[in-house]
Motif scaffolding. Structure first.
Motif, PDB file in Angstrom:
ATOM      1  N   ARG A   1       0.883  -1.177   0.000  1.00 27.55           N
ATOM      2  CA  ARG A   1       0.000   0.000   0.000  1.00 27.55           C
ATOM      3  C   ARG A   1       0.912   1.215   0.000  1.00 27.55           C
ATOM      4  O   ARG A   1       1.676   1.438   0.940  1.00 27.55           O
ATOM      5  CB  ARG A   1      -0.874  -0.016   1.258  1.00 27.55           C
ATOM      6  N   TYR A   2       0.857   1.976  -1.090  1.00 30.10           N
ATOM      7  CA  TYR A   2       1.697   3.167  -1.258  1.00 30.10           C
ATOM      8  C   TYR A   2       0.958   4.365  -0.682  1.00 30.10           C
ATOM      9  O   TYR A   2      -0.150   4.664  -1.077  1.00 30.10           O
ATOM     10  CB  TYR A   2       2.008   3.388  -2.738  1.00 30.10           C
ATOM     11  N   ARG A   3       1.583   5.050   0.247  1.00 29.80           N
ATOM     12  CA  ARG A   3       0.950   6.181   0.915  1.00 29.80           C
ATOM     13  C   ARG A   3       1.516   7.520   0.463  1.00 29.80           C
ATOM     14  O   ARG A   3       0.784   8.459   0.233  1.00 29.80           O
ATOM     15  CB  ARG A   3       1.055   6.023   2.419  1.00 29.80           C
ATOM     16  N   LYS A   4       2.829   7.609   0.369  1.00 29.95           N
ATOM     17  CA  LYS A   4       3.514   8.829  -0.087  1.00 29.95           C
ATOM     18  C   LYS A   4       4.716   8.387  -0.910  1.00 29.95           C
ATOM     19  O   LYS A   4       5.305   7.342  -0.640  1.00 29.95           O
ATOM     20  CB  LYS A   4       3.992   9.661   1.102  1.00 29.95           C
ATOM     21  N   PRO A   5       5.128   9.178  -1.881  1.00 31.66           N
ATOM     22  CA  PRO A   5       6.260   8.757  -2.710  1.00 31.66           C
ATOM     23  C   PRO A   5       7.610   8.930  -2.013  1.00 31.66           C
ATOM     24  O   PRO A   5       7.795   9.846  -1.211  1.00 31.66           O
ATOM     25  CB  PRO A   5       6.168   9.683  -3.933  1.00 31.66           C
ATOM     26  N   ALA A   6       8.527   8.039  -2.338  1.00 35.58           N
ATOM     27  CA  ALA A   6       9.930   8.198  -1.958  1.00 35.58           C
ATOM     28  C   ALA A   6      10.650   8.776  -3.169  1.00 35.58           C
ATOM     29  O   ALA A   6      10.241   8.551  -4.313  1.00 35.58           O
ATOM     30  CB  ALA A   6      10.535   6.853  -1.560  1.00 35.58           C
ATOM     31  N   HIS A   7      11.717   9.515  -2.920  1.00 33.65           N
ATOM     32  CA  HIS A   7      12.466  10.192  -3.980  1.00 33.65           C
ATOM     33  C   HIS A   7      13.943   9.842  -3.910  1.00 33.65           C
ATOM     34  O   HIS A   7      14.434   9.374  -2.880  1.00 33.65           O
ATOM     35  CB  HIS A   7      12.309  11.709  -3.852  1.00 33.65           C
ATOM     36  N   TYR A   8      14.616  10.139  -4.994  1.00 32.16           N
ATOM     37  CA  TYR A   8      16.059   9.934  -5.058  1.00 32.16           C
ATOM     38  C   TYR A   8      16.749  10.567  -3.845  1.00 32.16           C
ATOM     39  O   TYR A   8      16.424  11.678  -3.445  1.00 32.16           O
ATOM     40  CB  TYR A   8      16.626  10.533  -6.352  1.00 32.16           C
ATOM     41  N   ASP A   9      17.658   9.840  -3.245  1.00 31.24           N
ATOM     42  CA  ASP A   9      18.511  10.244  -2.133  1.00 31.24           C
ATOM     43  C   ASP A   9      17.799  10.302  -0.782  1.00 31.24           C
ATOM     44  O   ASP A   9      18.419  10.658   0.221  1.00 31.24           O
ATOM     45  CB  ASP A   9      19.225  11.571  -2.429  1.00 31.24           C
ATOM     46  N   ASP A  10      16.506   9.942  -0.720  1.00 34.40           N
ATOM     47  CA  ASP A  10      15.844   9.850   0.583  1.00 34.40           C
ATOM     48  C   ASP A  10      16.506   8.754   1.407  1.00 34.40           C
ATOM     49  O   ASP A  10      16.865   7.692   0.872  1.00 34.40           O
ATOM     50  CB  ASP A  10      14.355   9.472   0.427  1.00 34.40           C
ATOM     51  N   GLU A  11      16.634   8.990   2.700  1.00 34.22           N
ATOM     52  CA  GLU A  11      17.082   7.940   3.596  1.00 34.22           C
ATOM     53  C   GLU A  11      15.838   7.314   4.205  1.00 34.22           C
ATOM     54  O   GLU A  11      14.999   8.014   4.781  1.00 34.22           O
ATOM     55  CB  GLU A  11      17.986   8.490   4.697  1.00 34.22           C
TER      56      GLU A  11
END
Length: 141
Positions: A64-74
């Protein structure tokens, strides 16, 4: 909840699309990272499973995807055993960036032998090791 562990990773450029957002299938890979690190932290890396002639076959996976992750996120992956028997194991996952929940998932697995057949590990050293860990954490079988 059951026994759980935490893993950390940083989003790599190759895991993102042209907009810099993580491609959805990578979350399943991160679930595997969480499982592998979880077992390693318990001193039961997958290599111990394989040495004893067993593997874990994925029979169900969802996210279940709630919010996007982005490049370089830890990111932090919290992996929890929801249910375990001598024939199967089910994991829950929560993926966070800081205190923001990005995704939740679940995978179900069967213990299989070297021939790829569903098996019961109750009378094995592996089961004794797992049972000992679960008893220490008060997770009932």
């Amino acid at each position: 909840m059951g026994l759980s562990g935490k893993s950390r990773l940083r989003v790599r450029y190759a895991e993102t699309d042209q907009m810099g957002i993580v491609y959805h299938a990578n979350y399943l890979i991160w679930f595997e990272v969480g499982r592998s690190e979880f077992f390693r932290d318990l001193e039961l890396p997958y290599t111990k499973f394989e040495e004893q002639g067993f593997s874990l076959a994925v029979i169900e996976a969802n996210c279940r995807y709630r919010k996007p992750a982005h490049y370089d996120d830890e990111l932090e992956i919290i992996t929890t055993i929801e249910k375990i028997t001598s024939r199967s194991i089910t994991f829950l996952y929560d993926i966070y960036r800081d205190n923001t929940l990005l995704a939740q998932g679940k995978t179900a697995h069967l213990f299989i032998n070297k021939e790829g057949r569903h098996t019961d590990i109750r009378n094995t050293d592996l089961w004794a090791q797992i049972n000992c860990l679960l008893t220490k954490t008060d997770l009932r079988l």
